[in-house]
Design a protein around this motif. Sequence first.
Motif, PDB file in Angstrom:
ATOM      1  N   ASN A 129       0.832  -1.210   0.000  1.00 46.25           N
ATOM      2  CA  ASN A 129       0.000   0.000   0.000  1.00 46.25           C
ATOM      3  C   ASN A 129       0.866   1.260   0.000  1.00 46.25           C
ATOM      4  N   MET A 130       1.923   1.232   0.810  1.00 46.87           N
ATOM      5  CA  MET A 130       2.774   2.407   0.937  1.00 46.87           C
ATOM      6  C   MET A 130       3.584   2.650  -0.338  1.00 46.87           C
ATOM      7  N   ILE A 131       4.109   1.600  -0.934  1.00 45.57           N
ATOM      8  CA  ILE A 131       4.852   1.748  -2.188  1.00 45.57           C
ATOM      9  C   ILE A 131       3.965   2.374  -3.257  1.00 45.57           C
ATOM     10  N   GLU A 132       2.755   1.857  -3.394  1.00 42.71           N
ATOM     11  CA  GLU A 132       1.854   2.354  -4.438  1.00 42.71           C
ATOM     12  C   GLU A 132       1.415   3.787  -4.144  1.00 42.71           C
ATOM     13  N   THR A 133       1.227   4.109  -2.871  1.00 41.50           N
ATOM     14  CA  THR A 133       0.873   5.474  -2.493  1.00 41.50           C
ATOM     15  C   THR A 133       1.994   6.444  -2.839  1.00 41.50           C
ATOM     16  N   CYS A 134       3.229   6.080  -2.516  1.00 38.56           N
ATOM     17  CA  CYS A 134       4.365   6.939  -2.837  1.00 38.56           C
ATOM     18  C   CYS A 134       4.525   7.092  -4.350  1.00 38.56           C
ATOM     19  N   LEU A 135       4.356   6.017  -5.089  1.00 33.50           N
ATOM     20  CA  LEU A 135       4.474   6.087  -6.543  1.00 33.50           C
ATOM     21  C   LEU A 135       3.481   7.087  -7.126  1.00 33.50           C
ATOM     22  N   MET A 136       2.258   7.090  -6.611  1.00 34.86           N
ATOM     23  CA  MET A 136       1.250   8.014  -7.125  1.00 34.86           C
ATOM     24  C   MET A 136       1.609   9.468  -6.862  1.00 34.86           C
ATOM     25  N   ASN A 137       2.471   9.689  -5.884  1.00 36.49           N
ATOM     26  CA  ASN A 137       2.893  11.048  -5.549  1.00 36.49           C
ATOM     27  C   ASN A 137       4.211  11.440  -6.222  1.00 36.49           C
ATOM     28  N   MET A 138       4.862  10.466  -6.867  1.00 38.50           N
ATOM     29  CA  MET A 138       6.214  10.715  -7.363  1.00 38.50           C
ATOM     30  C   MET A 138       6.377  10.594  -8.873  1.00 38.50           C
ATOM     31  N   THR A 139       5.428   9.947  -9.553  1.00 37.76           N
ATOM     32  CA  THR A 139       5.613   9.728 -10.986  1.00 37.76           C
ATOM     33  C   THR A 139       4.285   9.739 -11.735  1.00 37.76           C
ATOM     34  N   ASP A 140       4.327  10.236 -12.954  1.00 35.14           N
ATOM     35  CA  ASP A 140       3.151  10.215 -13.825  1.00 35.14           C
ATOM     36  C   ASP A 140       2.880   8.824 -14.374  1.00 35.14           C
ATOM     37  N   TYR A 141       3.816   7.913 -14.185  1.00 37.09           N
ATOM     38  CA  TYR A 141       3.673   6.554 -14.694  1.00 37.09           C
ATOM     39  C   TYR A 141       3.149   5.586 -13.623  1.00 37.09           C
ATOM     40  N   SER A 142       2.616   6.127 -12.550  1.00 36.24           N
ATOM     41  CA  SER A 142       2.213   5.274 -11.426  1.00 36.24           C
ATOM     42  C   SER A 142       1.171   4.237 -11.823  1.00 36.24           C
ATOM     43  N   GLY A 143       0.217   4.607 -12.679  1.00 44.80           N
ATOM     44  CA  GLY A 143      -0.805   3.638 -13.087  1.00 44.80           C
ATOM     45  C   GLY A 143      -0.208   2.433 -13.765  1.00 44.80           C
ATOM     46  N   LEU A 144       0.752   2.669 -14.659  1.00 46.81           N
ATOM     47  CA  LEU A 144       1.415   1.571 -15.362  1.00 46.81           C
ATOM     48  C   LEU A 144       2.237   0.716 -14.404  1.00 46.81           C
ATOM     49  N   ILE A 145       2.935   1.374 -13.491  1.00 50.31           N
ATOM     50  CA  ILE A 145       3.786   0.648 -12.546  1.00 50.31           C
ATOM     51  C   ILE A 145       2.938  -0.203 -11.604  1.00 50.31           C
ATOM     52  N   ILE A 146       1.851   0.381 -11.105  1.00 50.71           N
ATOM     53  CA  ILE A 146       0.975  -0.361 -10.193  1.00 50.71           C
ATOM     54  C   ILE A 146       0.303  -1.519 -10.914  1.00 50.71           C
ATOM     55  N   PHE A 147      -0.095  -1.315 -12.165  1.00 47.52           N
ATOM     56  CA  PHE A 147      -0.657  -2.428 -12.942  1.00 47.52           C
ATOM     57  C   PHE A 147       0.369  -3.541 -13.079  1.00 47.52           C
ATOM     58  N   CYS A 148       1.608  -3.172 -13.379  1.00 47.78           N
ATOM     59  CA  CYS A 148       2.688  -4.157 -13.496  1.00 47.78           C
ATOM     60  C   CYS A 148       2.850  -4.933 -12.200  1.00 47.78           C
ATOM     61  N   MET A 149       2.816  -4.222 -11.075  1.00 54.47           N
ATOM     62  CA  MET A 149       2.951  -4.868  -9.772  1.00 54.47           C
ATOM     63  C   MET A 149       1.790  -5.807  -9.487  1.00 54.47           C
ATOM     64  N   GLU A 150       0.575  -5.299  -9.652  1.00 56.84           N
ATOM     65  CA  GLU A 150      -0.612  -6.058  -9.270  1.00 56.84           C
ATOM     66  C   GLU A 150      -0.873  -7.255 -10.183  1.00 56.84           C
ATOM     67  N   SER A 151      -0.365  -7.204 -11.407  1.00 61.31           N
ATOM     68  CA  SER A 151      -0.584  -8.309 -12.339  1.00 61.31           C
ATOM     69  C   SER A 151       0.524  -9.355 -12.282  1.00 61.31           C
ATOM     70  N   VAL A 175      12.053   6.122  -3.903  1.00 59.38           N
ATOM     71  CA  VAL A 175      10.727   5.589  -3.564  1.00 59.38           C
ATOM     72  C   VAL A 175      10.731   5.042  -2.145  1.00 59.38           C
ATOM     73  N   MET A 176      11.773   4.278  -1.806  1.00 58.33           N
ATOM     74  CA  MET A 176      11.836   3.694  -0.468  1.00 58.33           C
ATOM     75  C   MET A 176      12.068   4.757   0.605  1.00 58.33           C
ATOM     76  N   SER A 177      12.708   5.852   0.225  1.00 60.83           N
ATOM     77  CA  SER A 177      12.855   6.969   1.161  1.00 60.83           C
ATOM     78  C   SER A 177      11.491   7.531   1.525  1.00 60.83           C
ATOM     79  N   CYS A 178      10.616   7.615   0.530  1.00 58.44           N
ATOM     80  CA  CYS A 178       9.238   8.048   0.784  1.00 58.44           C
ATOM     81  C   CYS A 178       8.511   7.020   1.644  1.00 58.44           C
ATOM     82  N   VAL A 179       8.651   5.742   1.293  1.00 60.06           N
ATOM     83  CA  VAL A 179       7.955   4.662   2.002  1.00 60.06           C
ATOM     84  C   VAL A 179       8.312   4.646   3.487  1.00 60.06           C
TER      85      VAL A 179
END
Length: 256
Positions: A129-151, A175-179
């Motif tokens: 949850n925390m990784i995906e939350t940070c990604l949404m705040n840090m990159t415009d590619y978060s949707g693609l990255i989260i899809f990659c993770m979840e699939s 990313v992990m610094s944010c997490v």
Amino acid sequence: MKTLLLLILTVWLNIESSSGTLSSSCSYAPSKWCSSLDSAIQCGVLKQCLEANFTRSHQKEDRIEVGLYYESLCPGCRGFFTEMLFPTWILLQEIMTVNLVPYGNAQEKPDGQKYKYECQHGETECLGNMIETCLMNMTDYSGLIIFCMESSPDVIKSAQSCLEIYDPKLTWDSVMSCVKGDQGNQLMHQNALETGALKPPHQYVPWITINGEHTEDLQNKAMSSLFTLVCGMYKGTKPEACGGAKRHYKSYCHNE
């Protein structure tokens, strides 16, 4: 002046990229080809971008907002996101926006100036949850990255490689610094507040809202065919995917 510039650029592109071949100098991911004039020219897709922007500029109706309140390791959430939400999002991005809130049935407890979290599927899910939350705040590619993770078979282990594929400029260390830091903690707190403010209160996940509203009827329709629901609810000119008028320009890579 803008009209003249648009005309000049269109004529220029008709000459320079009539073959429809993607420029070898393109350094942008497909989702960013139309993000600026420079990227469109560099990637040889200016004509497509001009047409897409023209279509968007004539959409007077608000887009349909789909909210997904979920957990990173919840099987039902993963299935809905990867098999229903993300494909629909790709097809209907002109008329649809998505709000992802990874929190779900987690519990928040104050811990000094910060918060601690207990997640339904354990500490690993809290990390996801925390990784995906940070990604949404840090990159415009978060949707693609989260899809990659979840699939993927392993949501957490795939996170770094998914990031490297879709946004190699963003480092895993950042990313992990944010997490692990205050930023991620506060971002997750906002997820907790947003989830806690749902009306009616969520009873399960995935919990789906359409334009901020949740009903069992909307939930069932979204779970059955989100594509049909979004197309049906959109009040403006329907895109081609929804049965609207076909676009006049298509790009092909011809056999030379």
